[in-house]
Design an enzyme around this catalytic site. Sequence first.
Site, PDB file in Angstrom:
ATOM      1  N   LYS A  66       0.713  -1.131   0.140  1.00 44.75           N
ATOM      2  CA  LYS A  66      -0.063  -0.046  -0.022  1.00 44.75           C
ATOM      3  C   LYS A  66       0.999   1.247  -0.039  1.00 44.75           C
ATOM      4  O   LYS A  66       1.238   1.819   1.004  1.00 44.75           O
ATOM      5  CB  LYS A  66      -1.062  -0.064   1.173  1.00 44.75           C
ATOM      6  N   SER A 121      -8.092   0.058  -5.885  1.00 40.80           N
ATOM      7  CA  SER A 121      -8.382   0.228  -4.548  1.00 40.80           C
ATOM      8  C   SER A 121      -9.899   0.448  -4.351  1.00 40.80           C
ATOM      9  O   SER A 121     -10.564  -0.504  -4.618  1.00 40.80           O
ATOM     10  CB  SER A 121      -7.361   1.403  -3.962  1.00 40.80           C
TER      11      SER A 121
END
Length: 586
Positions: free
Chosen positions: A193, A387
């Site tokens: 991430k 995402s």
Amino acid sequence: MVKFFKYLLATFAGGIVAAFVLLIMLVGMFSAMAALGDKETKISENTILLLDLNGPIVDRVTEDPFADAMASVTGKPVPEGLNRLLKNIEKAKRDENISGIVLESGMVQAGYATIEEIRNALIDFKTSGKFIYSFSPIYTQKAYYLASVADKVYLNPSGMLELKGMYAERTFFKKTLEKIGVEMQVFKHGKFKSAVEPFLLDEMSEPARLQTEVYLHSMWDHLKSGIAEARGLTPEQVSNLADQMPMFRSGEMLLEAGLIDGLKYKDEVIGELKELIDVDEEDDLSAVKNSKYAKVYVSDGKGFVKDKIAVIYAEGDIDGTSTEGIKSDKLSKTIRKARRDSSIKAIVFRVNSPGGSALGSEIIWREVQLAQETKPVIVSMGNYAASGGYYISCVADKIVANPTTLTGSIGIFGMIPNAEELTKKVGLSFDGVKTNEFADMPSLTRPFRKEEKALLQAYIVKGYDTFIGRCADGRNTTKEAIDEIGQGRVWSGLNALDINLVDEIGGLNKALELAKEASALEEYRVVELPKAEDPVEQFVKELTGEARLFVGKSLLGDEYKYLLTLENLKNAYQIQARIPYHLEIK
């Protein structure tokens, strides 16, 4: 006193000039609105469809009578819509009055996935036997990839052609924040991430570099193969040519390498087109622009069709800013209306989003789930569906992605700044009284305490577990399997197909075919949602945005985009599901 009156007079004169300019703008805009109207356009035989794509291309553009006038005032090109381009290319394929297409797209401003869809539509157009010519003084790499499918690719004798491979770049803010005394407190789950890295590091972490290398090479391999196939070369030859930086080589080298078909001036290209469609040298070519061709009616032989497939557009950050992007409440309402409309037999959900608010993503996901339980839902992914963009897609019956789509990035994070050092630098101090343990949480003027960090991190982990659970249910697999390919890792569309994050490779047209099959429709018509904004509202919105952009760029130049990043971060919901900020692929 003299200076006071001088400045007062200057201000008054400036106000009059500004009012006059505004009046001219309004007159021009309303004149354009009156001139354009909704009149059907007629074209003659041997007309060429001119696709001038030297400007931004968005997923959807609606008829806006103010657009041309706005462009003439700002000097910026009018955005073109992928939806209109695809419709017009398909229509031109059937139109007996259209002899061929001329591309002027040397400076196209679009993502690779958008270009892929236009390119595929042009390849399909060529099955009609009609020609495609491309001419430009300069071709960027994206523009050349698009132009390479043309029957003839011409370059100005003094022009340039960019072919150099692909490069992905991120901007890092860590040292800037340190200088002003701001610490970014980050909570995340997933080693890939990397959206938070620009605020914590001054270079890519190894996991971020690894994932970037994987999807970047996947995208470049696809581009090399496409160019090679179109130009009668091999991917290895294309790569070798890119290593030679042909942009700074002679035009003869480009010609010998097979990248172009000729070095010609525009009048020479026009002369060749006249010969091709048998037009006298003294006569003008008949050409129609894409925006005007949208008003040309060409029968498809279907007549009126009651059954509909709704294309619902979701473009931009999710709940990112107050004026742009995807608003979760509005989009949810649009999906709900489509679900309840009995004449809509299937939904194509067009997602072009890098993500955004985790809460907003969950709200949209719920409406997509309810719609999918009622009628077929097919997702068409654009340049990004990552995402939060993947979150809102995962429950669909089928997911279609372009080879160069960036998707995945399954993970969430939270960022809250601590400006304690900044407040000390400017001499500010804070004191207060609280009734309960966490009454002063979150605070921007002190670091988080240990127990506060534990609470936030647990919340992030819970959110990630929900995210992979949504994906597991939607993809008929397990949380463990999603976690294996998740943890914030970004994939290309081709990568995502291999790991079962998407079902098919293709664009919007492919998604419509799948929706037709899933709903067992023989014939259908497409409705685009949400409904187009009122032109006046759209004009005011664009004028506000243009004014803001003008002031920002005047003060900061190209660095204005970094300020926008920080502003979006400031205004956004603190828990985010999105890919890295300002990921630039060149």
